[in-house]
Scaffold this motif. Structure first.
Motif, PDB file in Angstrom:
ATOM      1  N   GLY A 189       0.807  -1.213   0.000  1.00  0.00           N
ATOM      2  CA  GLY A 189       0.000   0.000   0.000  1.00  0.00           C
ATOM      3  C   GLY A 189       0.837   1.258   0.000  1.00  0.00           C
ATOM      4  N   LEU A 190       1.990   1.213   0.684  1.00  0.00           N
ATOM      5  CA  LEU A 190       2.883   2.370   0.740  1.00  0.00           C
ATOM      6  C   LEU A 190       3.368   2.761  -0.658  1.00  0.00           C
ATOM      7  CD1 LEU A 190       4.746   4.401   2.215  1.00  0.00           C
ATOM      8  CD2 LEU A 190       6.402   2.540   2.457  1.00  0.00           C
ATOM      9  N   PHE A 191       3.917   1.786  -1.393  1.00  0.00           N
ATOM     10  CA  PHE A 191       4.484   2.099  -2.714  1.00  0.00           C
ATOM     11  C   PHE A 191       3.409   2.219  -3.795  1.00  0.00           C
ATOM     12  CE2 PHE A 191       8.242   0.477  -0.497  1.00  0.00           C
ATOM     13  CZ  PHE A 191       9.118   1.508  -0.772  1.00  0.00           C
ATOM     14  N   LYS A 192       2.330   1.453  -3.650  1.00  0.00           N
ATOM     15  CA  LYS A 192       1.233   1.623  -4.601  1.00  0.00           C
ATOM     16  C   LYS A 192       0.567   2.983  -4.418  1.00  0.00           C
ATOM     17  CE  LYS A 192       0.021  -3.237  -5.422  1.00  0.00           C
ATOM     18  NZ  LYS A 192      -1.022  -4.277  -5.252  1.00  0.00           N
ATOM     19  N   GLY A 193       0.578   3.488  -3.176  1.00  0.00           N
ATOM     20  CA  GLY A 193       0.025   4.816  -2.944  1.00  0.00           C
ATOM     21  C   GLY A 193       0.767   5.882  -3.722  1.00  0.00           C
ATOM     22  N   ILE A 194       2.100   5.736  -3.814  1.00  0.00           N
ATOM     23  CA  ILE A 194       2.896   6.680  -4.610  1.00  0.00           C
ATOM     24  C   ILE A 194       2.649   6.455  -6.097  1.00  0.00           C
ATOM     25  CG2 ILE A 194       5.260   7.396  -5.161  1.00  0.00           C
ATOM     26  CD1 ILE A 194       5.992   6.619  -2.251  1.00  0.00           C
ATOM     27  N   ALA A 195       2.525   5.179  -6.501  1.00  0.00           N
ATOM     28  CA  ALA A 195       2.286   4.857  -7.909  1.00  0.00           C
ATOM     29  C   ALA A 195       0.923   5.343  -8.380  1.00  0.00           C
ATOM     30  CB  ALA A 195       2.401   3.347  -8.127  1.00  0.00           C
ATOM     31  N   GLN A 196      -0.057   5.381  -7.482  1.00  0.00           N
ATOM     32  CA  GLN A 196      -1.425   5.741  -7.864  1.00  0.00           C
ATOM     33  C   GLN A 196      -1.551   7.209  -8.274  1.00  0.00           C
ATOM     34  OE1 GLN A 196      -4.039   4.047  -8.481  1.00  0.00           O
ATOM     35  NE2 GLN A 196      -4.285   2.287  -7.139  1.00  0.00           N
ATOM     36  N   VAL A 197      -0.525   8.005  -8.038  1.00  0.00           N
ATOM     37  CA  VAL A 197      -0.548   9.387  -8.548  1.00  0.00           C
ATOM     38  C   VAL A 197      -0.732   9.367 -10.061  1.00  0.00           C
ATOM     39  CG1 VAL A 197       0.842  11.477  -8.865  1.00  0.00           C
ATOM     40  CG2 VAL A 197       0.835  10.308  -6.649  1.00  0.00           C
ATOM     41  N   PHE A 198      -0.172   8.333 -10.719  1.00  0.00           N
ATOM     42  CA  PHE A 198      -0.323   8.146 -12.164  1.00  0.00           C
ATOM     43  C   PHE A 198      -1.300   7.004 -12.474  1.00  0.00           C
ATOM     44  CE2 PHE A 198       3.724  10.491 -12.691  1.00  0.00           C
ATOM     45  CZ  PHE A 198       3.457  11.217 -13.847  1.00  0.00           C
ATOM     46  N   PHE A 199      -2.197   6.676 -11.533  1.00  0.00           N
ATOM     47  CA  PHE A 199      -3.202   5.618 -11.733  1.00  0.00           C
ATOM     48  C   PHE A 199      -2.574   4.230 -11.894  1.00  0.00           C
ATOM     49  CE2 PHE A 199      -5.039   9.573 -13.147  1.00  0.00           C
ATOM     50  CZ  PHE A 199      -6.350   9.556 -12.677  1.00  0.00           C
ATOM     51  N   GLN A 200      -1.402   4.020 -11.316  1.00  0.00           N
ATOM     52  CA  GLN A 200      -0.713   2.741 -11.468  1.00  0.00           C
ATOM     53  C   GLN A 200      -0.755   1.962 -10.157  1.00  0.00           C
ATOM     54  OE1 GLN A 200       0.534   2.165 -14.874  1.00  0.00           O
ATOM     55  NE2 GLN A 200      -0.883   3.893 -14.770  1.00  0.00           N
ATOM     56  N   GLU A 201      -1.424   0.835 -10.158  1.00  0.00           N
ATOM     57  CA  GLU A 201      -1.495  -0.006  -8.965  1.00  0.00           C
ATOM     58  C   GLU A 201      -0.400  -1.061  -9.042  1.00  0.00           C
ATOM     59  OE1 GLU A 201      -4.565  -3.013  -6.650  1.00  0.00           O
ATOM     60  OE2 GLU A 201      -5.394  -1.583  -8.080  1.00  0.00           O
ATOM     61  N   ASN A 202       0.841  -0.613  -8.836  1.00  0.00           N
ATOM     62  CA  ASN A 202       1.993  -1.504  -8.965  1.00  0.00           C
ATOM     63  C   ASN A 202       3.086  -1.035  -8.009  1.00  0.00           C
ATOM     64  OD1 ASN A 202       4.650  -2.449 -10.096  1.00  0.00           O
ATOM     65  ND2 ASN A 202       3.284  -3.474 -11.536  1.00  0.00           N
ATOM     66  N   ALA A 203       3.513  -1.918  -7.101  1.00  0.00           N
ATOM     67  CA  ALA A 203       4.496  -1.545  -6.082  1.00  0.00           C
ATOM     68  C   ALA A 203       5.866  -1.266  -6.690  1.00  0.00           C
ATOM     69  CB  ALA A 203       4.599  -2.645  -5.029  1.00  0.00           C
ATOM     70  N   VAL A 204       6.242  -2.010  -7.743  1.00  0.00           N
ATOM     71  CA  VAL A 204       7.537  -1.772  -8.395  1.00  0.00           C
ATOM     72  C   VAL A 204       7.535  -0.400  -9.054  1.00  0.00           C
ATOM     73  CG1 VAL A 204       9.108  -2.544 -10.209  1.00  0.00           C
ATOM     74  CG2 VAL A 204       7.972  -4.233  -8.747  1.00  0.00           C
ATOM     75  N   THR A 205       6.442  -0.067  -9.707  1.00  0.00           N
ATOM     76  CA  THR A 205       6.301   1.267 -10.298  1.00  0.00           C
ATOM     77  C   THR A 205       6.423   2.339  -9.223  1.00  0.00           C
ATOM     78  OG1 THR A 205       4.902   0.462 -12.100  1.00  0.00           O
ATOM     79  CG2 THR A 205       4.728   2.806 -11.543  1.00  0.00           C
ATOM     80  N   GLY A 206       5.787   2.102  -8.081  1.00  0.00           N
ATOM     81  CA  GLY A 206       5.899   3.039  -6.974  1.00  0.00           C
ATOM     82  C   GLY A 206       7.326   3.173  -6.475  1.00  0.00           C
ATOM     83  N   GLY A 207       8.076   2.059  -6.483  1.00  0.00           N
ATOM     84  CA  GLY A 207       9.485   2.107  -6.092  1.00  0.00           C
ATOM     85  C   GLY A 207      10.307   2.938  -7.057  1.00  0.00           C
ATOM     86  N   LEU A 208      10.029   2.819  -8.368  1.00  0.00           N
ATOM     87  CA  LEU A 208      10.736   3.621  -9.368  1.00  0.00           C
ATOM     88  C   LEU A 208      10.381   5.104  -9.221  1.00  0.00           C
ATOM     89  CD1 LEU A 208      10.364   1.253 -12.449  1.00  0.00           C
ATOM     90  CD2 LEU A 208      12.503   1.879 -11.318  1.00  0.00           C
ATOM     91  N   PHE A 209       9.125   5.380  -8.925  1.00  0.00           N
ATOM     92  CA  PHE A 209       8.723   6.771  -8.685  1.00  0.00           C
ATOM     93  C   PHE A 209       9.473   7.342  -7.482  1.00  0.00           C
ATOM     94  CE2 PHE A 209       4.123   6.517 -10.579  1.00  0.00           C
ATOM     95  CZ  PHE A 209       4.662   6.242 -11.817  1.00  0.00           C
ATOM     96  N   THR A 210       9.567   6.538  -6.432  1.00  0.00           N
ATOM     97  CA  THR A 210      10.261   6.985  -5.212  1.00  0.00           C
ATOM     98  C   THR A 210      11.730   7.254  -5.494  1.00  0.00           C
ATOM     99  OG1 THR A 210       8.731   5.638  -3.891  1.00  0.00           O
ATOM    100  CG2 THR A 210      10.747   6.415  -2.806  1.00  0.00           C
ATOM    101  N   LEU A 211      12.351   6.392  -6.278  1.00  0.00           N
ATOM    102  CA  LEU A 211      13.751   6.592  -6.662  1.00  0.00           C
ATOM    103  C   LEU A 211      13.901   7.897  -7.437  1.00  0.00           C
ATOM    104  CD1 LEU A 211      16.677   5.606  -6.911  1.00  0.00           C
ATOM    105  CD2 LEU A 211      15.986   4.280  -8.935  1.00  0.00           C
ATOM    106  N   GLY A 212      12.983   8.146  -8.366  1.00  0.00           N
ATOM    107  CA  GLY A 212      13.020   9.392  -9.128  1.00  0.00           C
ATOM    108  C   GLY A 212      12.884  10.609  -8.234  1.00  0.00           C
TER     109      GLY A 212
END
Length: 325
Positions: A189-212
């Motif tokens: 939920g933590l990383f998907k919450g960041i990913a959902q800014v772009f409507f993406q329900e994916n923890a890996v995507t959220g991790g890449l967003f966090t890295l960015g």
């Protein structure tokens, strides 16, 4: 023109004309500005994260950003604003939102292109309007444009829904607590919450967003994590369902609020961090309230909770001397 790079992306001479490299840099900065980051490296990582989860959504973001940016260039917007990505991020969100809620058919893509161009007009109007009060526009042009174009679909039979839009009707008075929240729920939920800014329900995507975000600004990265975590924990404490918590549905608006207030709009000190965390909690309440308010229309709240909460807390901060530089 020699290609020069700096910590935020391409260095462009003040009076130089647009080149392919400078346009690419502006487009990536536009994607980065969704998280309030004027950084093309961050924008590139955000784009990679979206493509990792969905090729369709990756192209939707690219088309939306390109169209909105080129519209601004065509009508003579200030070059500094374009190169900072300020006329790209609303188009990026409009593009991905419409392709999220509508079937990806030929007519839908034409609809996306027109809506992305309109988001540039909405952004120009918002900048002019809110400059009077020295207020940030945030993603308000995206929210206005997307809700307008989604509501219009009720009268257009050739634009087909993906059935993800909320079911129109009066909101339920009582919500049943569903599922058991565990460690896996919190991490996802933590990383998907960041990913959902772009409507993406994916923890890996959220991790890449966090890295960015950390590449662009360590403070923004920390605030995004804290904001998403606060959204998750408050929703859990108030009895939101486990699937909704795991999906990140309660984290993305709080993450954006924390980034906006904690790393962009306010001075950085103990008082402002506490104020930002209070705002992040308030965003969760605003998210639930606005979702319920829009349910009779069958419309999503999008990032409206983030926009409304930040406007209120930013306006209020003018009387709190410890929060301003």
């Amino acid at each position: 023109m020699a290609l020069k790079l700096c910590s935020t992306g391409l260095v462009v001479e003040e009076n130089s004309s647009y080149s392919f490299a400078s346009l690419l840099d502006a487009i990536l900065r536009g994607i980065g500005q969704v998280f309030l980051q004027n950084n093309s490296y961050a924008g590139l990582l955000f784009l990679i994260g979206i493509f990792y989860n969905s090729i369709l959504f990756g192209f939707a973001v690219l088309v939306g950003t390109i169209v909105s940016t080129m519209t601004a260039i065509s009508f003579g917007v200030n070059k500094d604003q374009i190169r900072a990505g300020l006329f790209g991020f609303n188009g990026a969100l409009v593009g991905i939102a419409l392709l999220y809620f509508l079937q990806p058919e030929s007519l839908t893509w034409a609809y996306v292109i027109f809506a992305s161009a309109c988001s540039t007009v909405a952004m120009a109007s918002a900048i002019r309007l809110f400059d009077v009060w020295k207020m940030p526009t945030l993603t308000s042009p995206f929210v206005l444009t997307t809700l307008c174009f989604l509501l219009a679909c009720a009268r257009f039979g050739r634009l087909h829904s993906t059935q993800i839009l909320p079911t129109a009707g009066l909101p339920m008075v009582i919500t049943v607590v569903d599922g058991v929240v565990n460690f896996s729920t919190v991490v996802e939920g933590l990383f998907k919450g960041i990913a959902q800014v772009f409507f993406q329900e994916n923890a890996v995507t959220g991790g890449l967003f966090t890295l960015g975000l950390f590449i662009s600004s360590r403070r923004a990265g920390v605030m995004a994590i804290l904001g998403s975590l606060i959204g998750l924990m408050v929703a859990w404490g108030l009895g939101a369902s486990e699937p909704a918590i795991r999906s990140g549905a309660f984290g993305f608006n709080s993450a954006l609020t924390a980034i906006a207030l904690g790393s962009t709009l306010l001075a950085f000190n103990t008082a402002s961090v506490i104020y930002t965390m209070i705002a992040a909690v308030a965003t969760v309440i605003a998210s639930a309230a606005l979702s319920a308010a829009l349910q009779p229309l069958g419309m999503p709240a999008l990032t409206l909770p983030f926009v409304v909460t930040v406007w209120l807390f930013f306006l209020g901060s003018s009387l709190f001397n410890k929060l301003r530089n």
